[in-house]
Design a protein around this motif. Structure first.
Motif, PDB file in Angstrom:
ATOM      1  N   LEU A  37       0.825  -1.209   0.000  1.00 38.98           N
ATOM      2  CA  LEU A  37       0.000   0.000   0.000  1.00 38.98           C
ATOM      3  C   LEU A  37       0.862   1.262   0.000  1.00 38.98           C
ATOM      4  CD1 LEU A  37      -2.772  -1.261   2.429  1.00 38.98           C
ATOM      5  CD2 LEU A  37      -3.023  -0.862  -0.040  1.00 38.98           C
ATOM      6  N   ASN A  38       1.974   1.261   0.741  1.00 37.35           N
ATOM      7  CA  ASN A  38       2.892   2.409   0.730  1.00 37.35           C
ATOM      8  C   ASN A  38       3.471   2.627  -0.669  1.00 37.35           C
ATOM      9  OD1 ASN A  38       4.333   2.051   4.068  1.00 37.35           O
ATOM     10  ND2 ASN A  38       2.632   3.305   3.392  1.00 37.35           N
ATOM     11  N   GLN A  39       3.805   1.555  -1.364  1.00 39.05           N
ATOM     12  CA  GLN A  39       4.354   1.674  -2.709  1.00 39.05           C
ATOM     13  C   GLN A  39       3.377   2.347  -3.669  1.00 39.05           C
ATOM     14  OE1 GLN A  39       5.474  -2.360  -3.726  1.00 39.05           O
ATOM     15  NE2 GLN A  39       7.560  -2.068  -2.980  1.00 39.05           N
ATOM     16  N   ARG A  40       2.106   2.288  -3.354  1.00 42.59           N
ATOM     17  CA  ARG A  40       1.090   2.914  -4.192  1.00 42.59           C
ATOM     18  C   ARG A  40       0.664   4.278  -3.664  1.00 42.59           C
ATOM     19  NH1 ARG A  40       2.070  -1.988  -4.761  1.00 42.59           N
ATOM     20  NH2 ARG A  40       1.663  -3.060  -6.683  1.00 42.59           N
ATOM     21  N   GLY A  41       1.435   4.801  -2.708  1.00 39.03           N
ATOM     22  CA  GLY A  41       1.211   6.157  -2.222  1.00 39.03           C
ATOM     23  C   GLY A  41       0.256   6.289  -1.059  1.00 39.03           C
ATOM     24  N   HIS A  42      -0.229   5.189  -0.526  1.00 35.24           N
ATOM     25  CA  HIS A  42      -1.174   5.249   0.591  1.00 35.24           C
ATOM     26  C   HIS A  42      -0.442   5.445   1.912  1.00 35.24           C
ATOM     27  CE1 HIS A  42      -4.266   4.036  -2.171  1.00 35.24           C
ATOM     28  NE2 HIS A  42      -3.631   2.914  -2.452  1.00 35.24           N
ATOM     29  N   GLU A  43      -1.096   6.121   2.832  1.00 38.13           N
ATOM     30  CA  GLU A  43      -0.592   6.281   4.196  1.00 38.13           C
ATOM     31  C   GLU A  43      -1.174   5.132   5.011  1.00 38.13           C
ATOM     32  OE1 GLU A  43      -1.653   9.207   7.875  1.00 38.13           O
ATOM     33  OE2 GLU A  43      -1.389  10.155   5.918  1.00 38.13           O
ATOM     34  N   VAL A  44      -0.326   4.336   5.639  1.00 35.14           N
ATOM     35  CA  VAL A  44      -0.770   3.113   6.311  1.00 35.14           C
ATOM     36  C   VAL A  44      -0.361   3.113   7.773  1.00 35.14           C
ATOM     37  CG1 VAL A  44      -0.662   0.582   6.309  1.00 35.14           C
ATOM     38  CG2 VAL A  44      -0.554   1.832   4.140  1.00 35.14           C
ATOM     39  N   ASP A  45      -1.329   2.809   8.640  1.00 38.95           N
ATOM     40  CA  ASP A  45      -1.071   2.567  10.053  1.00 38.95           C
ATOM     41  C   ASP A  45      -1.402   1.108  10.337  1.00 38.95           C
ATOM     42  OD1 ASP A  45      -0.385   5.236  10.553  1.00 38.95           O
ATOM     43  OD2 ASP A  45      -2.440   5.782  11.073  1.00 38.95           O
ATOM     44  N   ILE A  46      -0.748   0.559  11.354  1.00 36.29           N
ATOM     45  CA  ILE A  46      -0.932  -0.847  11.723  1.00 36.29           C
ATOM     46  C   ILE A  46      -1.483  -0.948  13.139  1.00 36.29           C
ATOM     47  CG2 ILE A  46       0.264  -3.048  12.151  1.00 36.29           C
ATOM     48  CD1 ILE A  46       0.280  -2.259   9.200  1.00 36.29           C
ATOM     49  N   ALA A  47      -2.456  -1.835  13.317  1.00 37.83           N
ATOM     50  CA  ALA A  47      -2.936  -2.231  14.646  1.00 37.83           C
ATOM     51  C   ALA A  47      -2.825  -3.745  14.703  1.00 37.83           C
ATOM     52  CB  ALA A  47      -4.383  -1.787  14.849  1.00 37.83           C
ATOM     53  N   THR A  48      -2.367  -4.277  15.838  1.00 37.48           N
ATOM     54  CA  THR A  48      -2.164  -5.721  15.922  1.00 37.48           C
ATOM     55  C   THR A  48      -3.225  -6.446  16.744  1.00 37.48           C
ATOM     56  OG1 THR A  48      -0.645  -5.430  17.778  1.00 37.48           O
ATOM     57  CG2 THR A  48       0.322  -5.550  15.556  1.00 37.48           C
ATOM     58  N   ASP A  49      -4.183  -5.701  17.281  1.00 43.94           N
ATOM     59  CA  ASP A  49      -5.314  -6.344  17.950  1.00 43.94           C
ATOM     60  C   ASP A  49      -6.547  -5.443  17.824  1.00 43.94           C
ATOM     61  OD1 ASP A  49      -5.562  -4.523  20.237  1.00 43.94           O
ATOM     62  OD2 ASP A  49      -3.911  -5.577  21.178  1.00 43.94           O
ATOM     63  N   GLY A  50      -7.679  -5.973  18.224  1.00 43.65           N
ATOM     64  CA  GLY A  50      -8.934  -5.252  18.061  1.00 43.65           C
ATOM     65  C   GLY A  50      -9.015  -3.962  18.851  1.00 43.65           C
ATOM     66  N   LEU A  51      -8.479  -3.944  20.057  1.00 41.95           N
ATOM     67  CA  LEU A  51      -8.534  -2.729  20.869  1.00 41.95           C
ATOM     68  C   LEU A  51      -7.671  -1.622  20.274  1.00 41.95           C
ATOM     69  CD1 LEU A  51      -8.599  -4.197  24.499  1.00 41.95           C
ATOM     70  CD2 LEU A  51     -10.512  -3.377  23.095  1.00 41.95           C
ATOM     71  N   GLN A  52      -6.486  -1.974  19.756  1.00 40.41           N
ATOM     72  CA  GLN A  52      -5.643  -0.978  19.075  1.00 40.41           C
ATOM     73  C   GLN A  52      -6.355  -0.438  17.836  1.00 40.41           C
ATOM     74  OE1 GLN A  52      -1.882  -2.720  18.020  1.00 40.41           O
ATOM     75  NE2 GLN A  52      -1.148  -2.780  20.138  1.00 40.41           N
ATOM     76  N   ALA A  53      -7.019  -1.322  17.099  1.00 40.79           N
ATOM     77  CA  ALA A  53      -7.742  -0.897  15.892  1.00 40.79           C
ATOM     78  C   ALA A  53      -8.865   0.069  16.249  1.00 40.79           C
ATOM     79  CB  ALA A  53      -8.301  -2.115  15.162  1.00 40.79           C
ATOM     80  N   LEU A  54      -9.621  -0.248  17.277  1.00 40.97           N
ATOM     81  CA  LEU A  54     -10.727   0.609  17.699  1.00 40.97           C
ATOM     82  C   LEU A  54     -10.212   1.971  18.151  1.00 40.97           C
ATOM     83  CD1 LEU A  54     -13.754   0.714  17.969  1.00 40.97           C
ATOM     84  CD2 LEU A  54     -13.530  -0.309  20.235  1.00 40.97           C
ATOM     85  N   GLU A  55      -9.127   1.982  18.920  1.00 36.73           N
ATOM     86  CA  GLU A  55      -8.529   3.241  19.366  1.00 36.73           C
ATOM     87  C   GLU A  55      -8.064   4.078  18.169  1.00 36.73           C
ATOM     88  OE1 GLU A  55      -4.549   4.614  21.758  1.00 36.73           O
ATOM     89  OE2 GLU A  55      -5.633   2.888  22.542  1.00 36.73           O
ATOM     90  N   ALA A  56      -7.416   3.435  17.211  1.00 38.47           N
ATOM     91  CA  ALA A  56      -6.942   4.152  16.020  1.00 38.47           C
ATOM     92  C   ALA A  56      -8.111   4.720  15.224  1.00 38.47           C
ATOM     93  CB  ALA A  56      -6.106   3.214  15.145  1.00 38.47           C
ATOM     94  N   LEU A  57      -9.153   3.937  15.035  1.00 37.28           N
ATOM     95  CA  LEU A  57     -10.311   4.389  14.262  1.00 37.28           C
ATOM     96  C   LEU A  57     -11.071   5.517  14.958  1.00 37.28           C
ATOM     97  CD1 LEU A  57     -11.448   0.901  13.002  1.00 37.28           C
ATOM     98  CD2 LEU A  57     -10.764   2.826  11.545  1.00 37.28           C
ATOM     99  N   ARG A  58     -11.002   5.563  16.258  1.00 34.13           N
ATOM    100  CA  ARG A  58     -11.660   6.644  17.004  1.00 34.13           C
ATOM    101  C   ARG A  58     -10.817   7.917  17.038  1.00 34.13           C
ATOM    102  NH1 ARG A  58     -13.887   2.887  21.975  1.00 34.13           N
ATOM    103  NH2 ARG A  58     -15.870   2.325  20.977  1.00 34.13           N
ATOM    104  N   SER A  59      -9.505   7.784  16.853  1.00 37.71           N
ATOM    105  CA  SER A  59      -8.630   8.951  17.000  1.00 37.71           C
ATOM    106  C   SER A  59      -8.163   9.566  15.683  1.00 37.71           C
ATOM    107  CB  SER A  59      -7.416   8.583  17.852  1.00 37.71           C
ATOM    108  OG  SER A  59      -6.625   7.619  17.191  1.00 37.71           O
TER     109      SER A  59
END
Length: 160
Positions: A37-59
């Motif tokens: 995704l980075n090679q195609r110009g996208h900005e990418v963040d990683i979450a390794t569990d559901g709680l991290q994903a939820l926190e990222a999506l809320r912030s």
């Protein structure tokens, strides 16, 4: 002494580039997705569990969230449902399920209405490109669209 001109840092993204959250507990899978995704110009963040994903999506405002169905602490379906329930009229990213169990996920209650797409693993690069480059994030829940043609070749390049 000459004063050097100030250079301001600016964020440059390709036209059509997306802010993408990859919620995946497999380091190999999330590293590969981030690289592609980075090679195609996208900005990418990683979450390794559901709680991290939820926190990222809320912030942070994401355009797309790729959610592994079998995440630790909260599965992808629980994360997606919580994001939609907490949206209160805010923009909701396009929620895409990634699963090695594509037969089981659609049978889960509300899965087809919660996710815009359900992508089976192993992922086809052309499918990934199509769902990431798809329409803008949704403003309200919508019915699940069928995934792109699974017969696409792994060697098909992603769109720019």
């Amino acid at each position: 002494m000459l004063n050097a001109p100030k250079i301001e840092a600016t964020e440059t993204r390709r036209a059509g580039a997306r802010k993408v959250l990859v919620a995946e507990d497999s380091a190999i899978t999330h590293d590969l997705l981030k690289l592609l995704l980075n090679q195609r110009g996208h900005e990418v963040d990683i979450a390794t569990d559901g709680l991290q994903a939820l926190e990222a999506l809320r912030s942070k405002d994401y355009d797309v969230a790729l959610l592994d169905y079998h995440l630790p602490s909260a599965d992808g379906l629980q994360v997606a449902a919580a994001v939609k329930a907490d949206s209160h009229g805010r923009r909701v990213p396009r929620l895409i399920a990634i699963t090695a169990d594509p037969e089981r996920l659609p049978s889960a209650e509300d899965a087809c209405e919660t996710f815009a797409y359900i992508l089976p693993t192993p992922l086809h690069l052309s499918q990934l490109g199509q769902v990431v480059h798809g329409p803008a994030p949704i403003a309200a829940p919508r019915p699940r669209q069928p995934p792109p043609d699974p017969a696409a070749s792994l060697t098909t390049p992603l769109p720019p």
